[in-house]
Design a protein around this motif. Structure first.
Motif, short mmCIF file in Angstrom:
data_model
loop_
_atom_site.label_atom_id
_atom_site.label_comp_id
_atom_site.label_asym_id
_atom_site.label_seq_id
_atom_site.Cartn_x
_atom_site.Cartn_y
_atom_site.Cartn_z
N LEU A 1 15.01 58.50 45.00
CA LEU A 1 15.13 59.79 45.69
C LEU A 1 14.11 60.77 45.11
O LEU A 1 13.92 60.82 43.89
CB LEU A 1 16.53 60.35 45.45
CG LEU A 1 16.80 61.79 45.91
CD1 LEU A 1 17.09 61.81 47.40
CD2 LEU A 1 17.96 62.38 45.14
N SER A 2 13.45 61.51 45.99
CA SER A 2 12.64 62.64 45.53
C SER A 2 12.47 63.65 46.66
O SER A 2 12.87 63.39 47.80
CB SER A 2 11.26 62.18 45.04
OG SER A 2 10.61 63.27 44.38
N THR A 3 11.93 64.79 46.29
CA THR A 3 11.62 65.84 47.26
C THR A 3 10.12 66.10 47.18
O THR A 3 9.56 66.17 46.09
CB THR A 3 12.41 67.13 46.94
OG1 THR A 3 13.80 66.85 47.09
CG2 THR A 3 12.01 68.27 47.86
N TYR A 4 9.49 66.17 48.33
CA TYR A 4 8.05 66.37 48.38
C TYR A 4 7.75 67.67 49.08
O TYR A 4 8.14 67.86 50.24
CB TYR A 4 7.38 65.19 49.10
CG TYR A 4 7.68 63.86 48.44
CD1 TYR A 4 7.00 63.48 47.29
CD2 TYR A 4 8.68 63.03 48.93
CE1 TYR A 4 7.30 62.28 46.65
CE2 TYR A 4 8.98 61.82 48.29
CZ TYR A 4 8.28 61.46 47.17
OH TYR A 4 8.59 60.27 46.53
N LYS A 5 7.09 68.57 48.36
CA LYS A 5 6.64 69.80 48.99
C LYS A 5 5.30 70.21 48.39
O LYS A 5 5.22 71.17 47.62
CB LYS A 5 7.68 70.92 48.91
CG LYS A 5 8.49 71.05 47.64
CD LYS A 5 9.51 72.18 47.83
CE LYS A 5 10.32 72.42 46.60
NZ LYS A 5 11.31 73.49 46.80
N PRO A 6 4.26 69.45 48.73
CA PRO A 6 2.93 69.73 48.16
C PRO A 6 2.43 71.13 48.50
O PRO A 6 1.59 71.68 47.77
CB PRO A 6 2.05 68.63 48.77
CG PRO A 6 2.81 68.07 49.92
CD PRO A 6 4.26 68.28 49.61
N HIS A 7 2.96 71.71 49.58
CA HIS A 7 2.56 73.09 49.93
C HIS A 7 3.05 74.09 48.89
O HIS A 7 2.56 75.21 48.82
CB HIS A 7 3.11 73.46 51.31
CG HIS A 7 4.59 73.22 51.45
ND1 HIS A 7 5.11 71.97 51.69
CD2 HIS A 7 5.65 74.05 51.36
CE1 HIS A 7 6.44 72.04 51.75
NE2 HIS A 7 6.79 73.30 51.55
N ALA A 8 4.04 73.69 48.10
CA ALA A 8 4.58 74.58 47.07
C ALA A 8 4.34 74.01 45.67
O ALA A 8 5.00 74.38 44.71
CB ALA A 8 6.07 74.80 47.31
N ALA B 1 11.32 68.16 43.48
CA ALA B 1 9.87 68.09 43.63
C ALA B 1 9.25 67.81 42.26
O ALA B 1 9.55 68.50 41.28
CB ALA B 1 9.33 69.37 44.21
N GLY B 2 8.41 66.77 42.18
CA GLY B 2 7.77 66.43 40.92
C GLY B 2 8.60 65.49 40.06
O GLY B 2 8.22 65.14 38.95
N ARG B 3 9.76 65.09 40.59
CA ARG B 3 10.61 64.16 39.84
C ARG B 3 11.13 63.09 40.80
O ARG B 3 11.46 63.38 41.93
CB ARG B 3 11.79 64.88 39.20
CG ARG B 3 11.35 65.96 38.21
CD ARG B 3 12.54 66.62 37.56
NE ARG B 3 13.41 67.30 38.52
CZ ARG B 3 14.67 67.63 38.28
NH1 ARG B 3 15.21 67.33 37.12
NH2 ARG B 3 15.39 68.26 39.18
N LEU B 4 11.18 61.87 40.31
CA LEU B 4 11.71 60.75 41.09
C LEU B 4 12.96 60.24 40.39
O LEU B 4 12.92 59.92 39.21
CB LEU B 4 10.65 59.64 41.19
CG LEU B 4 11.05 58.37 41.95
CD1 LEU B 4 11.15 58.64 43.45
CD2 LEU B 4 10.01 57.26 41.70
#
Ligand SMILES: [Zn+2]
Length: 269
Positions: free
Chosen positions: A160-167, A220-223
């Motif tokens: 599981l992770s969250t991806y928000k490269p815009h932030a 974001a930044g963690r898996l």
């Protein structure tokens, strides 16, 4: 928007939480989340988001409920075998919470329709089980600057992770590179302990709610890597890759046309 008496009762345990309260509940009621796949991950994601009062939930799935799905896809029922999964999810959510507008997208997710689809939503939760769809969703979310909460399950394991490269933080491509030529994660070839999809989908729903409410630490930044057999989870730091073809310093992917050859579709776990 204000909360009705019935809503005050329905969401009483949210309203009791000082970090949520009436203003947080109003955020949830106004939120719009697109769930990719109404399968093993999508089932708990949709049910928990609906129970929480997320006001608009889109469900993209072009598949139909099969008897072999019911071992883990708990939003569906034996009576609804043969009906489209997105319609089945709408029936379940309608029975659970009338506050929720569930929007059915019974279509294959492709390079030429995904941008229009996700434009209506704030957050995307990906519960598909094939790399083609995962990369397509990642790339579309990147261009649309949408937060992507992504989970995956296989056998007894989950991620599981969250991806928000815009932030800040990486995109899915930064972590997983390119889609392999032969998709090894097909729907039916590899088994899964059904409850593991429930664990990961419930974590995914939690992260979506945290993103809406701006609560706690974003993934974001963690898996997160979960191993059900040892009942352990670990967190791995993941970084933006300056060489990423999508979000790196010299990107080569400028639009979604690289996905034109893909057949599209959503094959949910
Ligand atoms: Zn990237």
């Amino acid at each position: 928007m204000s909360i009705s008496d019935a809503q005050a009762l329905r969401y009483a345990r949210h309203l009791n939480l000082s970090d949520v309260g009436p203003s947080g509940q109003e955020k949830l009621l106004k939120a719009r989340v697109l769930v990719v796949g109404a399968g093993g991950l999508g089932s708990p994601v949709i049910l928990y988001l609906a129970a929480a009062g997320v006001g608009t939930i889109g469900v993209v799935d072009d598949d139909e409920v099969d008897l072999s799905n019911l071992q883990r896809q708990v939003i569906h029922t034996t009576a609804r075998v043969g009906t489209p999964k997105a319609d089945s999810a709408k029936v379940a959510v309608g029975a659970l919470n009338p506050d929720v507008n569930l929007r059915v997208h019974r279509e294959r997710l492709k390079f030429d329709n995904i941008a229009t689809l996700i434009a209506d939503y704030d957050i995307v939760a990906d519960g598909s089980d094939n790399f083609d769809t995962r990369f397509l969703v990642n790339d579309a979310c990147f261009f649309a600057r949408k937060t992507l909460v992504s989970a995956a399950v296989l056998r007894f394991d989950g991620q599981l992770s969250t991806y928000k490269p815009h932030a800040g933080g990486p995109c899915y491509r930064c972590v997983f590179g390119e889609a392999p030529p032969d998709d090894v994660w097909t729907c039916s070839q590899v088994g899964i302990l059904g409850a593991v999809a429930g664990v990961m989908g419930t974590l995914q729903a939690t992260e979506v709610l945290k993103e809406i409410l701006v609560l706690g630490e974003s993934m974001a930044g963690r898996l997160l890597i979960h191993d059900a057999l040892s009942a352990t989870s670990r967190l791995v730091k993941i970084n933006r890759d300056p060489g990423c073809a999508l979000c790196g310093d010299a990107p080569t992917i400028r639009d979604l046309s690289i996905h034109a050859a893909s057949n599209g579709g959503v094959c949910s776990v």
